[in-house]
Each structure stands twice: as C-alpha cells, then as structure tokens.
Design a protein around this motif. Structure first.
Motif, PDB file in Angstrom:
ATOM      1  N   ALA A 102      56.806  35.240  48.937  1.00 53.41           N
ATOM      2  CA  ALA A 102      56.604  36.502  48.524  1.00 53.41           C
ATOM      3  C   ALA A 102      57.100  36.375  46.957  1.00 53.41           C
ATOM      4  CB  ALA A 102      57.550  37.417  49.286  1.00 53.41           C
ATOM      5  N   HIS A 103      56.603  37.251  46.481  1.00 50.89           N
ATOM      6  CA  HIS A 103      56.700  37.286  44.507  1.00 50.89           C
ATOM      7  C   HIS A 103      58.055  38.384  44.519  1.00 50.89           C
ATOM      8  CE1 HIS A 103      53.266  34.443  44.411  1.00 50.89           C
ATOM      9  NE2 HIS A 103      52.085  35.769  45.239  1.00 50.89           N
ATOM     10  N   ALA A 104      58.386  37.592  43.110  1.00 54.14           N
ATOM     11  CA  ALA A 104      60.002  38.624  43.016  1.00 54.14           C
ATOM     12  C   ALA A 104      60.129  39.237  41.766  1.00 54.14           C
ATOM     13  CB  ALA A 104      61.285  37.269  43.103  1.00 54.14           C
ATOM     14  N   TYR A 120      51.549  44.681  48.967  1.00 51.33           N
ATOM     15  CA  TYR A 120      50.773  44.731  48.300  1.00 51.33           C
ATOM     16  C   TYR A 120      52.237  43.977  47.164  1.00 51.33           C
ATOM     17  CZ  TYR A 120      45.916  43.574  46.807  1.00 51.33           C
ATOM     18  OH  TYR A 120      44.665  43.000  45.835  1.00 51.33           O
ATOM     19  N   PHE A 121      52.620  44.775  46.748  1.00 51.90           N
ATOM     20  CA  PHE A 121      53.297  44.636  45.566  1.00 51.90           C
ATOM     21  C   PHE A 121      54.527  43.554  46.037  1.00 51.90           C
ATOM     22  CE2 PHE A 121      58.024  45.215  44.811  1.00 51.90           C
ATOM     23  CZ  PHE A 121      58.005  45.657  42.979  1.00 51.90           C
ATOM     24  N   THR A 122      54.735  42.900  47.136  1.00 54.02           N
ATOM     25  CA  THR A 122      55.273  41.744  47.302  1.00 54.02           C
ATOM     26  C   THR A 122      54.619  40.438  47.725  1.00 54.02           C
ATOM     27  OG1 THR A 122      55.898  42.384  49.518  1.00 54.02           O
ATOM     28  CG2 THR A 122      57.128  43.063  48.309  1.00 54.02           C
ATOM     29  N   GLY A 123      53.359  41.306  48.186  1.00 58.29           N
ATOM     30  CA  GLY A 123      52.396  39.958  48.392  1.00 58.29           C
ATOM     31  C   GLY A 123      51.621  39.681  47.637  1.00 58.29           C
ATOM     32  N   THR A 124      51.627  39.851  46.098  1.00 57.75           N
ATOM     33  CA  THR A 124      50.528  39.562  45.178  1.00 57.75           C
ATOM     34  C   THR A 124      51.893  38.850  43.415  1.00 57.75           C
ATOM     35  OG1 THR A 124      50.052  41.716  44.626  1.00 57.75           O
ATOM     36  CG2 THR A 124      48.763  40.577  46.022  1.00 57.75           C
ATOM     37  N   GLN A 125      50.937  38.797  43.476  1.00 56.20           N
ATOM     38  CA  GLN A 125      51.233  37.846  41.495  1.00 56.20           C
ATOM     39  C   GLN A 125      51.858  39.696  40.088  1.00 56.20           C
ATOM     40  OE1 GLN A 125      49.047  34.558  41.314  1.00 56.20           O
ATOM     41  NE2 GLN A 125      51.405  33.826  40.792  1.00 56.20           N
ATOM     42  N   TYR A 126      50.940  40.457  40.759  1.00 55.35           N
ATOM     43  CA  TYR A 126      49.858  41.468  40.006  1.00 55.35           C
ATOM     44  C   TYR A 126      52.001  41.696  39.417  1.00 55.35           C
ATOM     45  CZ  TYR A 126      46.141  41.208  40.957  1.00 55.35           C
ATOM     46  OH  TYR A 126      44.864  40.716  41.728  1.00 55.35           O
ATOM     47  N   ALA A 127      53.074  41.882  39.911  1.00 56.79           N
ATOM     48  CA  ALA A 127      54.034  42.825  39.341  1.00 56.79           C
ATOM     49  C   ALA A 127      55.113  41.360  38.646  1.00 56.79           C
ATOM     50  CB  ALA A 127      55.272  43.293  40.246  1.00 56.79           C
ATOM     51  N   ASP A 128      54.992  40.122  39.145  1.00 59.50           N
ATOM     52  CA  ASP A 128      54.885  39.476  38.235  1.00 59.50           C
ATOM     53  C   ASP A 128      54.300  39.525  36.873  1.00 59.50           C
ATOM     54  OD1 ASP A 128      56.231  39.149  41.055  1.00 59.50           O
ATOM     55  OD2 ASP A 128      55.726  37.051  40.898  1.00 59.50           O
ATOM     56  N   VAL A 131      35.948  29.908  53.502  1.00 58.13           N
ATOM     57  CA  VAL A 131      37.371  30.836  53.374  1.00 58.13           C
ATOM     58  C   VAL A 131      36.530  31.957  54.206  1.00 58.13           C
ATOM     59  CG1 VAL A 131      38.697  32.353  51.841  1.00 58.13           C
ATOM     60  CG2 VAL A 131      38.157  29.777  51.254  1.00 58.13           C
ATOM     61  N   GLY A 132      37.884  32.012  54.941  1.00 58.29           N
ATOM     62  CA  GLY A 132      37.728  33.371  55.680  1.00 58.29           C
ATOM     63  C   GLY A 132      38.255  34.854  55.173  1.00 58.29           C
ATOM     64  N   HIS A 133      38.191  35.700  55.829  1.00 56.54           N
ATOM     65  CA  HIS A 133      38.937  36.792  55.215  1.00 56.54           C
ATOM     66  C   HIS A 133      40.187  36.672  55.808  1.00 56.54           C
ATOM     67  CE1 HIS A 133      37.473  41.157  55.161  1.00 56.54           C
ATOM     68  NE2 HIS A 133      39.049  41.063  55.587  1.00 56.54           N
ATOM     69  N   THR A 134      40.786  36.440  54.286  1.00 54.55           N
ATOM     70  CA  THR A 134      40.511  37.106  53.200  1.00 54.55           C
ATOM     71  C   THR A 134      41.039  35.994  51.808  1.00 54.55           C
ATOM     72  OG1 THR A 134      42.662  38.548  51.764  1.00 54.55           O
ATOM     73  CG2 THR A 134      40.540  39.654  53.806  1.00 54.55           C
ATOM     74  N   VAL A 135      39.936  36.465  50.940  1.00 56.40           N
ATOM     75  CA  VAL A 135      40.145  35.442  49.745  1.00 56.40           C
ATOM     76  C   VAL A 135      41.595  35.899  49.475  1.00 56.40           C
ATOM     77  CG1 VAL A 135      39.234  34.813  47.537  1.00 56.40           C
ATOM     78  CG2 VAL A 135      37.488  35.456  49.985  1.00 56.40           C
ATOM     79  N   PRO A 136      42.241  34.281  49.470  1.00 56.67           N
ATOM     80  CA  PRO A 136      43.628  35.031  48.364  1.00 56.67           C
ATOM     81  C   PRO A 136      42.958  35.658  46.773  1.00 56.67           C
ATOM     82  CG  PRO A 136      43.466  33.123  49.605  1.00 56.67           C
ATOM     83  CD  PRO A 136      41.858  33.521  49.559  1.00 56.67           C
ATOM     84  N   GLU A 137      43.940  36.070  47.042  1.00 59.04           N
ATOM     85  CA  GLU A 137      43.908  36.936  45.533  1.00 59.04           C
ATOM     86  C   GLU A 137      44.413  36.070  44.545  1.00 59.04           C
ATOM     87  OE1 GLU A 137      45.893  38.102  47.679  1.00 59.04           O
ATOM     88  OE2 GLU A 137      45.319  40.267  48.581  1.00 59.04           O
ATOM     89  N   HIS A 138      43.623  35.940  42.911  1.00 57.00           N
ATOM     90  CA  HIS A 138      43.312  34.354  42.279  1.00 57.00           C
ATOM     91  C   HIS A 138      43.971  35.798  40.778  1.00 57.00           C
ATOM     92  CE1 HIS A 138      41.934  32.326  45.369  1.00 57.00           C
ATOM     93  NE2 HIS A 138      41.941  31.294  43.783  1.00 57.00           N
ATOM     94  N   ALA A 139      45.518  36.301  41.206  1.00 51.17           N
ATOM     95  CA  ALA A 139      45.690  37.702  39.786  1.00 51.17           C
ATOM     96  C   ALA A 139      45.404  36.707  38.608  1.00 51.17           C
ATOM     97  CB  ALA A 139      47.583  37.815  39.854  1.00 51.17           C
ATOM     98  N   GLU A 140      45.975  35.644  38.345  1.00 55.69           N
ATOM     99  CA  GLU A 140      45.349  35.149  36.546  1.00 55.69           C
ATOM    100  C   GLU A 140      44.131  35.098  36.637  1.00 55.69           C
ATOM    101  OE1 GLU A 140      47.726  31.135  36.195  1.00 55.69           O
ATOM    102  OE2 GLU A 140      49.716  32.552  36.360  1.00 55.69           O
ATOM    103  N   ASN A 141      42.991  34.805  37.191  1.00 55.12           N
ATOM    104  CA  ASN A 141      41.549  34.808  37.095  1.00 55.12           C
ATOM    105  C   ASN A 141      41.440  36.570  36.427  1.00 55.12           C
ATOM    106  OD1 ASN A 141      42.153  32.194  38.747  1.00 55.12           O
ATOM    107  ND2 ASN A 141      40.105  31.710  37.414  1.00 55.12           N
ATOM    108  N   VAL A 142      41.663  37.168  37.589  1.00 53.64           N
ATOM    109  CA  VAL A 142      42.304  38.205  37.516  1.00 53.64           C
ATOM    110  C   VAL A 142      41.844  38.818  36.318  1.00 53.64           C
ATOM    111  CG1 VAL A 142      42.420  40.837  38.488  1.00 53.64           C
ATOM    112  CG2 VAL A 142      41.736  38.896  40.438  1.00 53.64           C
ATOM    113  N   LEU A 143      43.092  38.422  35.536  1.00 52.35           N
ATOM    114  CA  LEU A 143      43.783  39.612  34.812  1.00 52.35           C
ATOM    115  C   LEU A 143      43.341  38.880  33.511  1.00 52.35           C
ATOM    116  CD1 LEU A 143      47.837  39.591  34.967  1.00 52.35           C
ATOM    117  CD2 LEU A 143      45.883  41.600  34.901  1.00 52.35           C
ATOM    118  N   GLU A 144      42.738  37.703  33.522  1.00 56.77           N
ATOM    119  CA  GLU A 144      42.069  36.892  32.096  1.00 56.77           C
ATOM    120  C   GLU A 144      40.539  37.512  31.960  1.00 56.77           C
ATOM    121  OE1 GLU A 144      39.464  32.356  31.088  1.00 56.77           O
ATOM    122  OE2 GLU A 144      40.311  32.565  32.753  1.00 56.77           O
ATOM    123  N   PHE A 145      39.653  37.966  33.128  1.00 55.51           N
ATOM    124  CA  PHE A 145      38.668  38.656  33.633  1.00 55.51           C
ATOM    125  C   PHE A 145      38.744  39.755  32.315  1.00 55.51           C
ATOM    126  CE2 PHE A 145      35.323  41.826  36.003  1.00 55.51           C
ATOM    127  CZ  PHE A 145      34.332  41.349  35.343  1.00 55.51           C
TER     128      PHE A 145
END
Length: 290
Positions: A15-17, A66-74, A272-286
């Motif tokens: 989890a992300h804090a 999704y809030f706790t399981g991804t890096q977007y809020a961090d 990699v199966g379902h699902t591909v882990p979120e690569h938040a930093e790559n998303v924000l860079e894009f």
C-alpha cells in the motif's frame, strides 16, 4: 463467464501512504444518470493552477482500493495535482459500463457522463487547468479510460490504460463481451478508428494522447486486444502501424516500449498476465505531469 469474475485487478500488495485522506463528494456535481460516486484527493500543496488526474479502479474494485493500491496520490503530494477516483455505481459488481451506446457517446449517459461531470466540476470549481486533464485506469478502469478518450476528447488531454481493450470493443447488449475478451473481435484500422470518431460526432479538436499497456500472458482480456488497440489509435492519429521506435527491456526487463508518434505509445509485457502493474511515473511522464 460471470461478470463478478471479470477484470479483477492485480494491484501491488504494498500500500502507498499519501499524506492526506481520500474524500467523497456528497453534493451535486452535475449530470450523473447511473449514480457513479465521486471520491477525490487534494494534496496540501497544490500547483498553481493544478492539473487533474482521473484514476479508475478495476472490476470488483473501489475508489479506496485504487487510492491505496497505486502511487498516484503519493505523486500528487510531490507534484501538486488533484486526483479524482470515481467509483462504479452500486449493483455494478464494481465494473464500469463500457458497453452501452449511452456511455460510448458524448453527453448521452452511462457511467462515462458521470465521470465527465466530475471532471467538469473540478475544472469549474477547483481551478483545475483545463489543458492538463488526464485519465488512467486498470482493467475495467482501462476500458473506461478508452471510453473517455473517444467520447470526451474535449475534456481529456491524454489517457493511459493498463490491460484494457479498444474503444467500443465491448459494445453490445451485455456487460461482458466474450468475443472481445478472447481477442476475437478483429477489425480493420479504419473500422476501429471510425468507432472512436463515432463517440463524439463532429469533434474537430486535437485528440487526447493515448498510452496502452498489456501482458502477453493475459487470459482475461487476451493479448490480441493490445494489437487491436494499436490498429485503432494509429488510425485515429494517422500514424504508421510500424513504430518509429521499439525499445526492449523498458521500463523494466521483459517489457517492449513502442512509440508510434508523439501521441501514442504501446507497451507489451512479456509473461505478464492480467493485469500489468501500474507504472505511475511512466504515466505521468507521458502526460507531462512529472
């Protein structure tokens, strides 16, 4: 296949804090025909003006998951953008409506209109920069990301989907589309592109940029969906179906990162199966947010 078995997201166990807490918008935020729920995260220090990221959960998921399981809020804490975490309506099994004509059409209804209303509310009331509004999601959330790119290109400047399908692939009377899930809905680039263009007939503005991720071992939404997405978005942007670059082992070992032009990237994850882990930093860079 039972709908409550589809598109279960495999979020990272860690989890992300975030520094703050997830909040729910309980008042009226605009047209919301299916009663989608609006949750959001505002960091203590906002950029001036702030950007907006709409981050959508997987099937059976919640905004909180999704809030706790991804890096977007961090990352919002670090960069000062706002995150909206929509939550699918009660009775939906935690899945998004990505199949009805209403949700696939601009301002016609469905879950997508509720999410568009949340986005418009943030722009109108929170000082969000309308030129820096983006969407991302996993599995069913990736499918909704694709829906928003086609039906609301006037609102969003970009979208990134992890283990989703092409816009309109699930179109039909039922929430689950076996043909699409198995990668058996095969169409020409022109047919796929026309589906996107049908989401907002007459739209003449700049299309939002798109990034798609998929795993070669996905047995929920088969990998052929990745290649149908490539057909679709290269047609929409007028790009060659041959990438201008394809870098192996990027952003990690076993991944292939293909760039077709400034507005479309496609990343294939070997094994990699379902699902591909979120690569938040790559998303924000894009998106240009990092």
């Amino acid at each position: 296949m039972l709908i409550n078995t589809i598109l279960v997201g495999a979020l990272a166990a860690v989890a992300h804090a975030a520094q703050g807490t997830l909040q729910q918008m309980t008042g009226d935020f605009g047209p919301n025909p299916t009663n989608t729920f609006m949750f959001f995260y505002k960091p203590a220090q906002l950029a001036n003006p702030p950007s907006l990221l709409v981050a959508m959960h997987f099937c059976t998921g919640t905004a909180e998951a999704y809030f706790t399981g991804t890096q977007y809020a961090d990352l919002a804490d670090q960069l000062g953008f706002i995150v909206i975490y929509p939550q699918s309506p009660d009775g939906s099994g935690g899945c998004w409506d990505v199949h009805t004509n209403a949700t696939l059409t601009h301002n016609a209804g469905g879950d997508s209109l509720g999410i568009a209303s949340m986005t418009r509310f943030a722009i109108d009331n929170w000082g969000v920069d309308a030129n820096r509004v983006f969407a991302t999601g996993t599995s069913s959330g990736a499918m909704m990301t694709s829906v928003l790119m086609g039906a609301y290109p006037d609102l969003f400047k970009g979208g990134a989907g992890f283990s989703g399908v092409a816009f309109g692939c699930f179109e039909g009377p039922d929430a689950w589309n076996e043909q699409c899930a198995l990668g058996e809905r095969i169409m020409t680039p022109q047919q796929w592109g026309d589906l996107v263009r049908s989401g907002f007939p007459g739209f003449a503005g700049q299309r939002p940029k798109v990034q798609v991720w998929h795993g070669t071992a996905d047995t929920t939404l088969f990998p052929q969906n990745f290649f149908e997405e490539i057909k679709q978005w290269t047609n929409v942007f007028g790009y060659s179906a041959t990438p201008i670059s394809n870098i192996t082992n990027d952003p990690q070992a076993g991944y292939s990162f293909a760039t077709f032009g400034p507005n479309f990237e496609a990343i294939l994850a070997q094994g990699v199966g379902h699902t591909v882990p979120e690569h938040a930093e790559n998303v924000l860079e894009f998106f240009g947010l990092s």
